[in-house]
Design an enzyme around this catalytic site. Structure first.
Site, PDB file in Angstrom:
ATOM      1  CB  ALA A 133      -0.917   0.019   1.224  1.00 51.02           C
ATOM      2  CB  ALA A 135      -0.912   6.637   1.819  1.00 46.52           C
ATOM      3  CB  SER A 136      -0.297  11.506   0.684  1.00 48.71           C
ATOM      4  OG  SER A 136      -0.783  11.438   2.012  1.00 48.71           O
ATOM      5  CB  ALA A 138       4.485   6.362   4.991  1.00 45.96           C
ATOM      6  CD  GLN A 139       6.714   2.468  -0.673  1.00 50.39           C
ATOM      7  OE1 GLN A 139       6.218   3.109  -1.605  1.00 50.39           O
ATOM      8  NE2 GLN A 139       7.742   1.648  -0.863  1.00 50.39           N
ATOM      9  CB  VAL A 140       2.332  -0.471   4.381  1.00 49.80           C
ATOM     10  CG1 VAL A 140       2.368  -1.708   5.290  1.00 49.80           C
ATOM     11  CG2 VAL A 140       1.844   0.742   5.157  1.00 49.80           C
ATOM     12  CE  LYS A 155       2.356   5.380   7.902  1.00 54.86           C
ATOM     13  NZ  LYS A 155       1.235   5.876   8.730  1.00 54.86           N
ATOM     14  CG  ASP A 290      -6.575   9.828   8.068  1.00 59.07           C
ATOM     15  OD1 ASP A 290      -7.473  10.339   7.378  1.00 59.07           O
ATOM     16  OD2 ASP A 290      -5.468   9.516   7.600  1.00 59.07           O
TER      17      ASP A 290
END
Length: 510
Positions: A133, A135-136, A138-140, A155, A290
């Site tokens: 995944a 996102a804006s 970070a990534q996982v 993360k 969030d």
């Protein structure tokens, strides 16, 4: 630096929307009137050549926001949970902003992990996957601990994200200051305070140690909440730009087909996610701020799993009581009490008429409660309430911004699971229970005990504090003068920049 150079950044924002085709999409989504459409196109079209191209394989709205940077992506994430505001088509386009953005390379991620944790990647993890995944911020990656074999999620912050976000927020600050100076009617909204609040919240996402701490506190508060669970933080594998936590198996909250195939009750899930948010906000004063579909899963046993704790909301006990009384008043249609609470909390200036304010609130509430359950919307209520409070001179309450925004997001999640959910019916038991516990004999005794403890601690200092306060009141500091020439220069710079951009745009078109 919050200077005139940000004018170019703001011009490029409008230009990017025009160049990517997102301008028409946004105007259509908000059903903009013809005059607004004309002005928007007039200001954006000559500068379209300055805009970012973005990824042509993405839909227009997503293409524009991803091209503009992290702060704009965060805004898009909120809109993705509000199909009743932007329409189902745009909401679906923006859904990819939650966890399906283009990732950075696994080599960069591994290098970041080694740098932060101070050890070779192979000694830390026996397995380390490609991004699962992105996102804006970070990534996982899915990984397996070398020493125990436990499956974990790692993360990792995007390279250079701090600088990129700082640049975007810098332009927001400039725009807010510009609005305050040249649009006096908007000062009551306190745009600079709003941006400061937004900035401080997102800064927490840029230090994963703070997110790990937030996750630990949130887990301690919610450990006994039925049907809700959190992955465990692994502190020994976490640092400022890397966070490791237990792997959460489950169905994405945004995939209704998968939820149905797994045999979960979407009606129950929709009601539960709304109740849990209200419970955390009112009972604990600490809530996940969030809670969009990209940060929620449904476990095989039906539990709701929450993760990504970069944005957490905190409200003090007094504000919780005010918020609960406002909600409770609307639920009971006691608009006079809702008006009185606004005055008691100082939200509305004391020189306004409380009865007139109550009548205005009734005009807001009655039509909404007369709607079909599927059309009762917290988002619509907040929009109408904004119009009324603006008329009565209420200033923007920065301490409530995150709470109200999250309420709207959670409503969007609940409604995506069950379009016919009755928001007020679900909220009523949680709010009622909190009112009974926080306003009554037990609450009075508790308040008196807390007051006595404060007086005991500060009793010896009270005379001196009172004396200082009286002296300060009797000798107020002279107001600081602000040089008006700064804004004359700013206006000139704006005119020159706009004129130069317009001429360049005309030349390009010719």
């Amino acid at each position: 630096m919050r200077g005139p150079h940000n004018i170019i950044r703001l011009i490029r924002t409008g230009a990017t929307f025009e160049r990517t085709g997102a301008m028409n999409v946004v105007l259509d989504a908000f059903d903009a009137p013809k005059p607004l459409r004309f002005v928007a196109k007039l200001l954006a079209k000559p500068f379209a050549w300055l805009g970012e191209k973005g990824d042509p394989n993405m839909p227009p709205a997503t293409r524009a926001l991803t091209a503009l940077g992290p702060a704009y992506i965060k805004f898009g994430q909120v809109l993705s949970t509000r199909p009743d505001v932007v329409g189902p088509d745009v909401a679906q386009q923006l859904r990819v902003l939650q966890d399906k953005l283009p990732p950075f390379s696994i080599e960069e991620a591994k290098a970041e992990v080694e740098r932060e944790l101070g050890a070779p990647i192979d000694t830390l993890f026996s397995e380390f996957s490609e991004p699962v995944a992105a996102a804006s911020i970070a990534q996982v990656h899915k990984a397996r601990l070398a020493d125990s074999g436990e499956e974990v999620a790692v993360k990792v912050l995007r390279p250079g994200v701090e600088r990129a976000f700082s640049r975007d927020v810098d332009a927001f600050y400039f725009a807010a200051k510009f609005v305050e100076v040249f649009a006096p009617g908007a000062r009551r909204l306190r745009p600079t305070d709003v941006i400061e609040h937004f900035d401080s919240v997102v800064q927490g996402e840029l230090d994963l140690r703070l997110e790990s701490s937030a996750a630990g506190e949130f887990a301690a508060n919610t450990q006994n909440d039925k049907g809700f669970t959190l992955p465990q933080i692994r502190w020994d594998y976490s640092a400022r730009r890397v966070m490791t936590l237990g792997w959460a198996d489950g169905v994405p909250m945004g995939d209704n087909d998968a939820i149905d195939a797994a045999g979960h009750d979407r009606r129950d899930l929709g009601e539960r996610v709304l109740r849990l948010f209200l419970l955390h906000a009112l009972r604990d004063g600490y809530f996940h701020a969030d809670m969009h579909q990209g940060n929620l899963k449904v476990a095989p046993n039906g539990d709701i799993i929450a993760y990504d704790f970069g944005i957490m909301g905190h409200i003090d006990e007094y504000t919780r009581r005010v918020y609960a009384e406002i909600l409770f008043g609307f639920i009971r249609k006691d608009f006079k009490r809702v008006a009185e609470v606004h005055f008691e909390a100082g939200y509305v200036p004391a020189d306004r008429d409380v009865d007139e304010f109550a009548r205005a609130l009734r005009a807001v509430g009655e039509p909404i409660f007369g709607m079909d359950a599927s059309k009762i919307s917290m988002g619509r209520l907040l929009a109408y309430l904004f119009e009324v409070t603006e008329r009565f001179g209420m200033e923007t309450r920065t301490e409530l911004i995150l709470l109200q925004r999250t309420m709207v997001v959670v409503e969007g999640v609940a409604r995506s699971l069950n379009p016919n959910i009755n928001i007020w019916q679900v909220a009523s038991p949680v709010v009622s229970d909190y009112i009974q516990q926080s306003i009554g004999p037990r609450a009075i005794v508790s308040d008196l005990y807390k007051t006595a403890r404060v007086l005991t601690r500060f009793g010896p200092r009270l005379p001196r504090l009172v004396e200082q306060a009286l002296i300060a009141q009797a000798n107020p500091a002279p107001p600081k003068r602000r040089g008006f020439w700064r804004w004359i220069v700013l206006t000139g710079v704006l005119g020159v920049a706009a004129g130069a951009g317009l001429l360049a745009g005309i030349d390009a078109l010719l």
